[in-house]
Write a protein that holds these residues in place. Structure first.
Motif, PDB file in Angstrom:
ATOM      1  N   ALA A   1      37.916   5.451  22.284  1.00  9.14           N
ATOM      2  CA  ALA A   1      38.225   5.901  23.643  1.00  9.14           C
ATOM      3  C   ALA A   1      38.152   7.430  23.739  1.00  9.14           C
ATOM      4  O   ALA A   1      37.582   7.971  24.682  1.00  9.14           O
ATOM      5  N   GLU A   2      38.723   8.104  22.742  1.00 10.86           N
ATOM      6  CA  GLU A   2      38.686   9.577  22.751  1.00 10.86           C
ATOM      7  C   GLU A   2      37.263  10.103  22.675  1.00 10.86           C
ATOM      8  O   GLU A   2      36.918  11.067  23.357  1.00 10.86           O
ATOM      9  N   ASN A   3      36.448   9.477  21.835  1.00  7.10           N
ATOM     10  CA  ASN A   3      35.047   9.901  21.745  1.00  7.10           C
ATOM     11  C   ASN A   3      34.369   9.801  23.103  1.00  7.10           C
ATOM     12  O   ASN A   3      33.665  10.712  23.519  1.00  7.10           O
ATOM     13  N   ALA A   4      34.611   8.662  23.786  1.00  4.68           N
ATOM     14  CA  ALA A   4      34.001   8.461  25.108  1.00  4.68           C
ATOM     15  C   ALA A   4      34.487   9.534  26.080  1.00  4.68           C
ATOM     16  O   ALA A   4      33.694  10.122  26.828  1.00  4.68           O
ATOM     17  N   LEU A   5      35.802   9.811  26.051  1.00  6.04           N
ATOM     18  CA  LEU A   5      36.361  10.804  26.966  1.00  6.04           C
ATOM     19  C   LEU A   5      35.797  12.191  26.691  1.00  6.04           C
ATOM     20  O   LEU A   5      35.441  12.925  27.626  1.00  6.04           O
ATOM     21  N   ASN A   6      35.689  12.545  25.415  1.00  6.05           N
ATOM     22  CA  ASN A   6      35.142  13.861  25.078  1.00  6.05           C
ATOM     23  C   ASN A   6      33.698  13.980  25.547  1.00  6.05           C
ATOM     24  O   ASN A   6      33.284  15.035  26.042  1.00  6.05           O
ATOM     25  N   GLU A   7      32.949  12.897  25.387  1.00  8.92           N
ATOM     26  CA  GLU A   7      31.559  12.927  25.849  1.00  8.92           C
ATOM     27  C   GLU A   7      31.487  13.073  27.368  1.00  8.92           C
ATOM     28  O   GLU A   7      30.686  13.844  27.895  1.00  8.92           O
ATOM     29  N   LEU A   8      32.363  12.345  28.079  1.00 10.73           N
ATOM     30  CA  LEU A   8      32.376  12.433  29.539  1.00 10.73           C
ATOM     31  C   LEU A   8      32.745  13.842  29.996  1.00 10.73           C
ATOM     32  O   LEU A   8      32.151  14.371  30.944  1.00 10.73           O
ATOM     33  N   LEU A   9      33.710  14.446  29.308  1.00  4.74           N
ATOM     34  CA  LEU A   9      34.145  15.793  29.688  1.00  4.74           C
ATOM     35  C   LEU A   9      33.041  16.822  29.459  1.00  4.74           C
ATOM     36  O   LEU A   9      33.008  17.862  30.099  1.00  4.74           O
ATOM     37  N   GLN A  10      32.147  16.511  28.531  1.00  5.47           N
ATOM     38  CA  GLN A  10      31.022  17.430  28.289  1.00  5.47           C
ATOM     39  C   GLN A  10      29.759  17.004  29.028  1.00  5.47           C
ATOM     40  O   GLN A  10      28.661  17.471  28.713  1.00  5.47           O
ATOM     41  N   ASP A  11      29.947  16.033  29.971  1.00  2.00           N
ATOM     42  CA  ASP A  11      28.811  15.511  30.742  1.00  2.00           C
ATOM     43  C   ASP A  11      27.722  14.908  29.871  1.00  2.00           C
ATOM     44  O   ASP A  11      26.534  14.994  30.196  1.00  2.00           O
TER      45      ASP A  11
END
Lengths: 162, 201
Positions: free
Chosen positions: B171-181
Motif C-alpha cells: 500500500a505504501e509503495n502504491a501511495l508513494n508512486e501516486l504522490l510522485q505521479d
C-alpha cells in the motif's frame, strides 16, 4: 536393568510418536500443492480454515460427518490451517477437538505469492474448499457449506466420476 | 419483446458480474455517506483538500484485521497530511459477529486512539459495490477531475502476522508512486482475510 532401559525407551518412543502425530506441520504452497497432487486414486477434500474464523468452525462438523460417511471410500481429507505460525499449538488443539478425518498442515507463505497460482479468482477470504478427483482435476468451492449433505453430495459426485 | 428480454438478460448478467468481481484498478469508484463512530455521517467529498483516499474495509473481531490496526493508524499518520487520509469501513453483520457492533466499533476506536474515521456500512452496499470480500481489504482511490479512480486493490503489506518482518509494503509503495505521479507498479495484491459476513435477507 536392561529391561528397565528397554521399557523406558519404548515408552519414550511411543509418547514422542503420539505427540508427533498430533503436531501440525508448517508447509509452503509448493509443498501443499505436491502433497495434494501426489495423492492418487482417491478423492481429496482440502479445506482452508483458521481457529479464529467463525464460519470455518461452523462447517468443520460437516467434514467430520463426511469423513464418517466415506470411511470405506477412497476419500482423503486435508485441512490447511491459515492461522499465524505462532498459533500452531492452538490450531492443533482446536483441530483435535473436532474429530476430523485426515490431517492438518499450516500454510505459511505470503498469499500474494501463491493465491494467483492456486486460483486467481479467489480473493483470499476463508473458509475455502476444493475437491480433487481421482485423476487430479480440482473443483473449487470458495464458500461456507450450509449442511453436511451438501458436502457429502459433492464428494459423491467426485467419486462416481469416470 | 425478444430484444427487451435480451437486453434484460444482458443487464442481469452484467449486474452479477459486477457483483462477483467488484472494483479493479482503473475503475471509477462511488462516494458514499456512512455513519462514523461520532454519530456524524462521513463522505469522501467532505475532504476538499484530499488528493485521494485509503479506503480500508476492516472490523473488530477478525485477527487479520486486528493484526493490521496499528499499521492502518500508521498509514493515516503518514499519508493523511500528504493528501491521502484513511477511511476505515466496517461492513460486517453484527448479528453474526456481535464484536463488530457499532458500540464495539466506538469502544475499539477509543481504546486504540484511531485518528481516522471508522464508518459503519450498515446496508453492506458500499462493501458490495467495491467488491470487498474480506477484512482487511484496501482500496486506494485517486481524485482525477472530480472522479474517484481506483489505483490499488489488495493487502497492506506482505506479512500479516509480524509487522517487523514485512519485506514489501504494497500500500505504501502504491501511495508513494501516486504522490510522485508515477504509475502504480503493483496495483493488485492478494492476502488472506476473514470473509465478510453478509446479512441474511
Amino acid at each position: 536393568m536392561r529391561q528397565l532401559i528397554v521399557f523406558t525407551l519404548a515408552i519414550l518412543v511411543s509418547t514422542t510418536f503420539k505427540v508427533y502425530s498430533q503436531e501440525i506441520r508448517i508447509v509452503n504452497y509448493d509443498q501443499l500443492d505436491k502433497l495434494v497432487s501426489s495423492t492418487k486414486d482417491s478423492v481429496v477434500v482440502v479445506n482452508f480454515w483458521a481457529t479464529t474464523c467463525k464460519p470455518c468452525l461452523e462447517e468443520l462438523p460437516y467434514f467430520a460427518e463426511a469423513g464418517k460417511v466415506n470411511k470405506n471410500e477412497p476419500v482423503k481429507f486435508l485441512f490447511v490451517s491459515m492461522d499465524f505460525t505462532s498459533k500452531k499449538e492452538k490450531a492443533a488443539e482446536v483441530f483435535s477437538k473436532y474429530n476430523l478425518p485426515g490431517k492438518c498442515v499450516l500454510l505459511s507463505e505470503n498469499p500474494n505469492n501463491w493465491i494467483n497460482k492456486f486460483n486467481p479468482q479467489w480473493g483470499g477470504d476463508i473458509p475455502y474448499t476444493f475437491l480433487q478427483d481421482k485423476k487430479g482435476n480440482r473443483t473449487h468451492y470458495p464458500k461456507t457449506f450450509a449442511t453436511s449433505e451438501e458436502l457429502i453430495n459433492l464428494i459423491k459426485k467426485e467419486l462416481i466420476k469416470q | 419483446m425478444k430484444h427487451l428480454l435480451a437486453i434484460l438478460f444482458l443487464f442481469i448478467v452484467s449486474i452479477s458480474i459486477a457483483q462477483t468481481t467488484g472494483y479493479k484498478p482503473g475503475d471509477k469508484a462511488i462516494d458514499f455517506s456512512l455513519k462514523n463512530i461520532d454519530g456524524k455521517n462521513v463522505s469522501l467529498k467532505n475532504y476538499n483538500d484530499a488528493k485521494g483516499y485509503i479506503v480500508v474495509f476492516t472490523c473488530n473481531h477478525c485477527p487479520y484485521a486486528k493484526a493490521y490496526e496499528s499499521r492502518i493508524e500508521e498509514l493515516n499518520q503518514k499519508y493523511a497530511s500528504k493528501g491521502y487520509p484513511v477511511i476505515a469501513i466496517n461492513p460486517n453483520d453484527p448479528v453474526a459477529y456481535p464484536e463488530d457492533s457499532y458500540e464495539n466499533m466506538q469502544k475499539n476506536a477509543a481504546e486504540k486512539h484511531f485518528t481516522f474515521p471508522y464508518l459503519l456500512d450498515e446496508t453492506q452496499n458500499v462493501a458490495k459495490t467495491y467488491g470487498a470480500l474480506k477484512t482487511p481489504h484496501v482500496y486506494i482511490l485517486k481524485k482525477v477531475n472530480n472522479e474517484l479512480i481506483v489505483k490499488y486493490v489488495g493487502a497492506i503489506d506482505d506479512n500479516t502476522e509480524s509487522a517487523k518482518d514485512v519485506k514489501k509494503k504494497y500500500a505504501e509503495n502504491a501511495l508513494n508512486e501516486l504522490l510522485q505521479d508515477k504509475t502504480v507498479k503493483e496495483p493488485e495484491t492478494k492476502a488472506i482475510g476473514c470473509g465478510i459476513k453478509w446479512k441474511k435477507n
